[in-house]
Design an enzyme around this catalytic site. Structure first.
Site, short mmCIF file in Angstrom:
data_model
loop_
_atom_site.label_atom_id
_atom_site.label_comp_id
_atom_site.label_asym_id
_atom_site.label_seq_id
_atom_site.Cartn_x
_atom_site.Cartn_y
_atom_site.Cartn_z
N THR A 167 0.63 -1.14 -0.29
CA THR A 167 0.00 -0.12 -0.58
C THR A 167 1.06 1.51 0.07
O THR A 167 1.96 1.46 0.08
CB THR A 167 -1.08 0.04 1.21
OG1 THR A 167 -1.89 -1.47 1.38
CG2 THR A 167 -1.42 1.57 1.89
N ARG A 195 -15.46 -5.75 -0.59
CA ARG A 195 -14.92 -5.25 0.83
C ARG A 195 -14.05 -4.21 0.97
O ARG A 195 -13.40 -3.57 -0.04
CB ARG A 195 -13.48 -6.51 1.39
CG ARG A 195 -12.25 -6.17 2.79
CD ARG A 195 -11.57 -5.49 1.80
NE ARG A 195 -10.10 -5.30 3.68
CZ ARG A 195 -9.55 -4.95 3.80
NH1 ARG A 195 -9.27 -4.09 2.46
NH2 ARG A 195 -8.94 -4.57 4.20
N VAL A 196 -14.33 -3.45 1.85
CA VAL A 196 -13.23 -1.80 2.35
C VAL A 196 -12.83 -1.89 3.36
O VAL A 196 -13.15 -2.50 4.21
CB VAL A 196 -15.01 -0.83 2.23
CG1 VAL A 196 -13.85 0.44 2.21
CG2 VAL A 196 -15.61 -0.63 1.16
N ASP A 198 -9.02 -0.55 5.73
CA ASP A 198 -9.09 0.87 6.05
C ASP A 198 -8.62 2.19 5.80
O ASP A 198 -9.18 3.37 6.16
CB ASP A 198 -7.66 0.99 7.50
CG ASP A 198 -6.34 0.57 6.94
OD1 ASP A 198 -6.89 -0.52 5.39
OD2 ASP A 198 -5.97 1.16 6.83
N THR A 218 -0.14 1.68 7.23
CA THR A 218 -0.25 0.51 6.38
C THR A 218 -0.29 -1.18 6.97
O THR A 218 0.46 -0.29 8.23
CB THR A 218 0.98 0.34 5.25
OG1 THR A 218 1.09 -0.45 4.94
CG2 THR A 218 2.09 0.93 5.98
N GLY A 221 -6.46 -3.72 7.06
CA GLY A 221 -6.83 -3.06 7.72
C GLY A 221 -8.48 -2.92 8.41
O GLY A 221 -8.35 -2.43 8.86
N1 ASP Z 1 -4.38 -0.88 4.97
C1 ASP Z 1 -4.26 -1.73 3.36
C2 ASP Z 1 -6.16 -2.78 3.83
O1 ASP Z 1 -6.16 -3.51 4.70
C3 ASP Z 1 -3.79 -2.87 3.60
C4 ASP Z 1 -2.09 -2.65 3.52
O2 ASP Z 1 -1.81 -0.87 4.05
O3 ASP Z 1 -1.44 -3.47 3.72
O4 ASP Z 1 -6.88 -2.68 2.54
#
Ligand code: ASP
Length: 310
Positions: A167, A195-196, A198, A218, A221
């Site tokens: 991310t 799916r949504v 964070d 990151t 989420g």
């Molecule tokens: N935070 C992101 C999510 O859960 C994934 C990530 O940061 O790698 O969508």
């Protein structure tokens, strides 16, 4: 101290063969953001350009290179926030868009809403004249390979992602003292359709407030949302902690309370900054006073002149 931009390319364990590309990707993004700041541009322009550059880079889980959902499709989330007015814009579960971060900014600038999702976000993109791109152009061989691997019955996609995630996000303070953040992601590997995470959730994937600072996060989420990680870190800064101390406190709380690892980039209004992670690695880069800082593993901190050839 001002101006400054700090970017991350995702928390996790980046395989050796991908580490180089991840490092050069965050360094280019920090350079691009800093060039805007140095030219008198705004922190919002700087974070959007830095993040858009990483969305275009297949080394990261955002834009081109996004992980695939359970059906093998790309659905992306992004957020921007500016600290002067606390205005924010986000998109979630958006498809066929090369740069979700630019769409998130348009949500902030051109609508009275904070987040648009799925078909509604795509409809808005069309109205704004943002071209749709074929989903295939966002999918890499690597992301397809990992999707297939995680369809196997004994697979653990969350573990696998924390192994190789990417991310992207950025925080910046400009010469006028305005603060901004931006975060963009393809989400979690083999996630359910719709799916949504964070990332588009204000206070979780990012937050910016001129009076306190800004954070881009990151990690997993679902865990980040449980502790509203970005706002939690800013809360600690309001209590007098430095950007670094507050970032470590927030990450330690997420680890002890919900057993989850992650990473953040953080700035305060004076331009003090931190790039901290509890995961094994997080590629990050920062640019300030014509110096480029970067690192990947715990304790690593390299510096060079911003104008040095890459
Ligand atoms: N935070 C992101 C999510 O859960 C994934 C990530 O940061 O790698 O969508």
């Amino acid at each position: 101290m001002l101006p400054v931009v700090v970017v991350h390319g995702g928390a996790g364990h980046i395989p050796k063969e991908r580490a180089e590309r991840s490092t050069s990707g965050v360094c280019s993004a920090a350079r691009a953001g800093y060039a805007i700041l140095r030219g008198g541009g705004s922190s919002m322009d700087a974070v959007v350009e830095a993040v858009a550059l990483m969305e275009d880079n297949p080394a990261f889980n955002a834009g081109c290179g996004s992980v695939l959902n359970i059906k093998g499709e790309v659905e992306m989330d992004a957020i921007v926030m500016e600290g002067k007015t606390l205005a924010s814009g986000a998109v979630s579960a958006v498809r066929n868009i090369a740069n979700p971060v630019r769409l998130a900014r348009l949500v902030m600038d051109k609508t009275s809403h904070a987040c648009l999702t799925a078909e509604g976000a795509n409809l808005f993109a069309r109205q704004m004249g943002i071209p749709e791109v074929p989903m295939e152009s966002l999918i890499t061989d690597y992301s397809r390979m990992r999707w297939k691997k995680n369809l196997e019955p004994n697979a653990n996609p969350v573990e696998c992602q924390m192994g190789k995630t990417g991310t992207v996000g950025a925080v910046a303070v400009d010469a006028e003292g305005n603060i901004a953040c931006a975060t963009s992601t393809g989400g979690m590997l083999n996630k359910m359709e719709g799916r949504v995470g964070d990332t588009p959730c204000i206070g979780s994937g990012g937050y910016a407030d001129n009076e306190v600072g800004a954070v881009s996060t990151t990690g997993h989420g679902e865990a980040i949302m449980k502790v509203t990680l970005a706002r939690l870190i800013l809360f600690h800064m309001e209590q007098g902690k430095s950007a670094e101390e507050a970032s470590d406190l927030g990450l330690a709380y997420m680890k002890s309370r919900v057993n989850s690892l992650g990473g953040v980039v953080t700035v305060d209004p004076r331009g003090c900054w931190a790039a901290r992670f509890s995961s094994r690695q997080m590629s990050w880069a920062a640019a300030q006073r014509d110096t480029l800082h970067h690192g990947l593993r715990s304790g690593e901190h390299f510096t060079q002149s911003i104008d040095d050839p890459h």
